[in-house]
Write a protein that holds these residues in place. Structure first.
Motif, PDB file in Angstrom:
ATOM      1  N   ASP A   1       0.857  -1.236  -0.200  1.00  0.00           N
ATOM      2  CA  ASP A   1       0.042  -0.020   0.000  1.00  0.00           C
ATOM      3  C   ASP A   1       0.920   1.303  -0.128  1.00  0.00           C
ATOM      4  N   ARG A   2       0.353   2.322  -0.563  1.00  0.00           N
ATOM      5  CA  ARG A   2       1.079   3.532  -0.587  1.00  0.00           C
ATOM      6  C   ARG A   2       0.618   4.368   0.251  1.00  0.00           C
ATOM      7  N   ILE A   3       1.612   5.053   0.996  1.00  0.00           N
ATOM      8  CA  ILE A   3       1.162   5.880   2.165  1.00  0.00           C
ATOM      9  C   ILE A   3       1.606   7.354   1.997  1.00  0.00           C
ATOM     10  N   ALA A   4       0.858   8.204   2.539  1.00  0.00           N
ATOM     11  CA  ALA A   4       1.525   9.730   2.510  1.00  0.00           C
ATOM     12  C   ALA A   4       1.103  10.154   3.783  1.00  0.00           C
ATOM     13  N   LEU A   5       1.836  10.667   4.425  1.00  0.00           N
ATOM     14  CA  LEU A   5       1.961  11.335   5.873  1.00  0.00           C
ATOM     15  C   LEU A   5       1.905  12.632   5.561  1.00  0.00           C
ATOM     16  N   PHE A   6       0.683  13.286   6.400  1.00  0.00           N
ATOM     17  CA  PHE A   6       0.608  14.694   6.672  1.00  0.00           C
ATOM     18  C   PHE A   6       0.579  15.164   7.963  1.00  0.00           C
ATOM     19  N   ILE A   7       1.533  16.134   8.371  1.00  0.00           N
ATOM     20  CA  ILE A   7       1.753  16.278   9.817  1.00  0.00           C
ATOM     21  C   ILE A   7       1.377  17.913   9.891  1.00  0.00           C
ATOM     22  N   ASP A   8       0.478  17.996  10.906  1.00  0.00           N
ATOM     23  CA  ASP A   8       0.092  19.560  11.166  1.00  0.00           C
ATOM     24  C   ASP A   8       1.404  19.598  12.606  1.00  0.00           C
ATOM     25  N   GLY A   9       2.294  20.444  11.965  1.00  0.00           N
ATOM     26  CA  GLY A   9       3.269  20.698  12.989  1.00  0.00           C
ATOM     27  C   GLY A   9       2.767  21.381  14.252  1.00  0.00           C
ATOM     28  N   ALA A  10       2.181  22.266  14.188  1.00  0.00           N
ATOM     29  CA  ALA A  10       1.859  23.169  15.345  1.00  0.00           C
ATOM     30  C   ALA A  10       1.034  22.320  16.477  1.00  0.00           C
ATOM     31  N   ASN A  11       0.108  21.546  15.995  1.00  0.00           N
ATOM     32  CA  ASN A  11      -0.882  20.798  16.683  1.00  0.00           C
ATOM     33  C   ASN A  11      -0.176  19.680  17.098  1.00  0.00           C
ATOM     34  N   LEU A  12       0.590  18.806  16.385  1.00  0.00           N
ATOM     35  CA  LEU A  12       1.569  17.856  16.871  1.00  0.00           C
ATOM     36  C   LEU A  12       2.681  18.509  17.989  1.00  0.00           C
ATOM     37  N   TYR A  13       2.943  19.386  17.644  1.00  0.00           N
ATOM     38  CA  TYR A  13       4.115  20.015  18.810  1.00  0.00           C
ATOM     39  C   TYR A  13       3.591  20.147  20.024  1.00  0.00           C
ATOM     40  N   SER A  14       2.112  20.845  19.953  1.00  0.00           N
ATOM     41  CA  SER A  14       1.280  21.285  21.234  1.00  0.00           C
ATOM     42  C   SER A  14       0.883  19.999  22.035  1.00  0.00           C
ATOM     43  N   ALA A  15       0.475  18.903  21.310  1.00  0.00           N
ATOM     44  CA  ALA A  15      -0.009  17.588  21.931  1.00  0.00           C
ATOM     45  C   ALA A  15       1.280  17.097  22.454  1.00  0.00           C
ATOM     46  N   ALA A  16       2.502  16.981  21.969  1.00  0.00           N
ATOM     47  CA  ALA A  16       3.741  16.441  22.244  1.00  0.00           C
ATOM     48  C   ALA A  16       4.083  17.234  23.653  1.00  0.00           C
ATOM     49  N   ARG A  17       4.081  18.507  23.766  1.00  0.00           N
ATOM     50  CA  ARG A  17       4.239  19.262  24.951  1.00  0.00           C
ATOM     51  C   ARG A  17       3.362  18.901  25.931  1.00  0.00           C
ATOM     52  N   ALA A  18       2.051  19.173  25.823  1.00  0.00           N
ATOM     53  CA  ALA A  18       1.190  18.598  26.786  1.00  0.00           C
ATOM     54  C   ALA A  18       1.252  17.340  27.341  1.00  0.00           C
ATOM     55  N   LEU A  19       1.676  16.269  26.644  1.00  0.00           N
ATOM     56  CA  LEU A  19       1.997  14.843  27.118  1.00  0.00           C
ATOM     57  C   LEU A  19       3.396  14.622  27.452  1.00  0.00           C
ATOM     58  N   ASN A  20       4.306  15.682  27.431  1.00  0.00           N
ATOM     59  CA  ASN A  20       5.718  15.736  27.759  1.00  0.00           C
ATOM     60  C   ASN A  20       6.573  14.556  27.338  1.00  0.00           C
ATOM     61  N   VAL A  21       6.422  14.497  25.920  1.00  0.00           N
ATOM     62  CA  VAL A  21       7.092  13.501  25.051  1.00  0.00           C
ATOM     63  C   VAL A  21       7.861  14.114  24.027  1.00  0.00           C
ATOM     64  N   ASP A  22       8.901  13.708  23.522  1.00  0.00           N
ATOM     65  CA  ASP A  22       9.830  14.117  22.735  1.00  0.00           C
ATOM     66  C   ASP A  22       9.444  13.224  21.243  1.00  0.00           C
ATOM     67  N   LEU A  23       9.438  13.909  20.185  1.00  0.00           N
ATOM     68  CA  LEU A  23       9.148  13.249  18.999  1.00  0.00           C
ATOM     69  C   LEU A  23      10.290  12.836  18.197  1.00  0.00           C
ATOM     70  N   ASP A  24      10.379  11.696  17.744  1.00  0.00           N
ATOM     71  CA  ASP A  24      11.598  11.264  16.900  1.00  0.00           C
ATOM     72  C   ASP A  24      11.011  10.837  15.451  1.00  0.00           C
ATOM     73  N   PHE A  25      11.198  11.920  14.437  1.00  0.00           N
ATOM     74  CA  PHE A  25      10.594  11.987  13.194  1.00  0.00           C
ATOM     75  C   PHE A  25      11.258  10.824  12.412  1.00  0.00           C
ATOM     76  N   ARG A  26      12.497  10.454  12.617  1.00  0.00           N
ATOM     77  CA  ARG A  26      12.959   9.310  11.958  1.00  0.00           C
ATOM     78  C   ARG A  26      12.229   8.023  12.296  1.00  0.00           C
ATOM     79  N   LYS A  27      12.069   7.846  13.412  1.00  0.00           N
ATOM     80  CA  LYS A  27      11.291   6.650  13.740  1.00  0.00           C
ATOM     81  C   LYS A  27       9.858   6.571  13.267  1.00  0.00           C
ATOM     82  N   LEU A  28       9.337   7.876  13.232  1.00  0.00           N
ATOM     83  CA  LEU A  28       7.762   7.957  12.852  1.00  0.00           C
ATOM     84  C   LEU A  28       7.978   7.576  11.342  1.00  0.00           C
ATOM     85  N   SER A  29       8.847   8.007  10.594  1.00  0.00           N
ATOM     86  CA  SER A  29       8.844   7.740   9.070  1.00  0.00           C
ATOM     87  C   SER A  29       9.128   6.494   8.950  1.00  0.00           C
TER      88      SER A  29
END
Length: 95
Positions: free
Chosen positions: A5-33
Motif C-alpha cells: 500500500d502507498r502511504i502519504a504522511l501529512f503532519i500538522d506541525g503546530a498541533n503535533l508540537y502542542s500535543a507532544a508538549r502537553a504529554l511531555n514526550v519528545d518526537l523522533d521523526f526518523r522513527k515516525l517515518s
C-alpha cells in the motif's frame, strides 16, 4: 495494511508540537517515518508549519531544516501579526 500500500504522511506541525508538549514526550521523526515505511510504501511525508520571518533565530528552524534534509517536504507559511481589541500584539499562523 499490506506492505504494498502507498502511504502519504501529512503532519500538522503546530498541533503535533502542542500535543507532544502537553504529554511531555519528545518526537523522533526518523522513527515516525520508519514506522510508516514498514506499514507500506511511504511515498510522501509532508510537514506543515508557520514560521516567524525576519527574526534572527526561530525555534522551529532547526527542525524544519532537519526534516527537509531527511526527506520530508516542508510546507511553511509566514506568521501574521495583529493587534487584538485590547491592544495586545498577537501572532497567528494558520495553515
Amino acid at each position: 495494511m499490506p506492505a504494498t500500500d502507498r502511504i502519504a504522511l501529512f503532519i500538522d506541525g503546530a498541533n503535533l508540537y502542542s500535543a507532544a508538549r502537553a504529554l511531555n514526550v519528545d518526537l523522533d521523526f526518523r522513527k515516525l517515518s520508519d514506522h510508516f515505511g514498514r506499514q507500506g510504501r511511504l511515498i510522501r511525508a509532508y510537514y506543515y508549519t508557520a514560521i516567524v520571518e525576519g527574526e534572527e533565530f526561530s525555534p522551529v528552524r532547526p527542525l524544519v531544516d532537519w526534516l527537509d534534509y531527511n526527506g520530508f517536504t516542508v510546507m511553511t507559511k509566514p506568521v501574521r501579526r495583529f493587534t487584538d481589541a485590547q491592544g495586545n500584539t498577537r501572532t497567528k499562523g494558520n495553515m
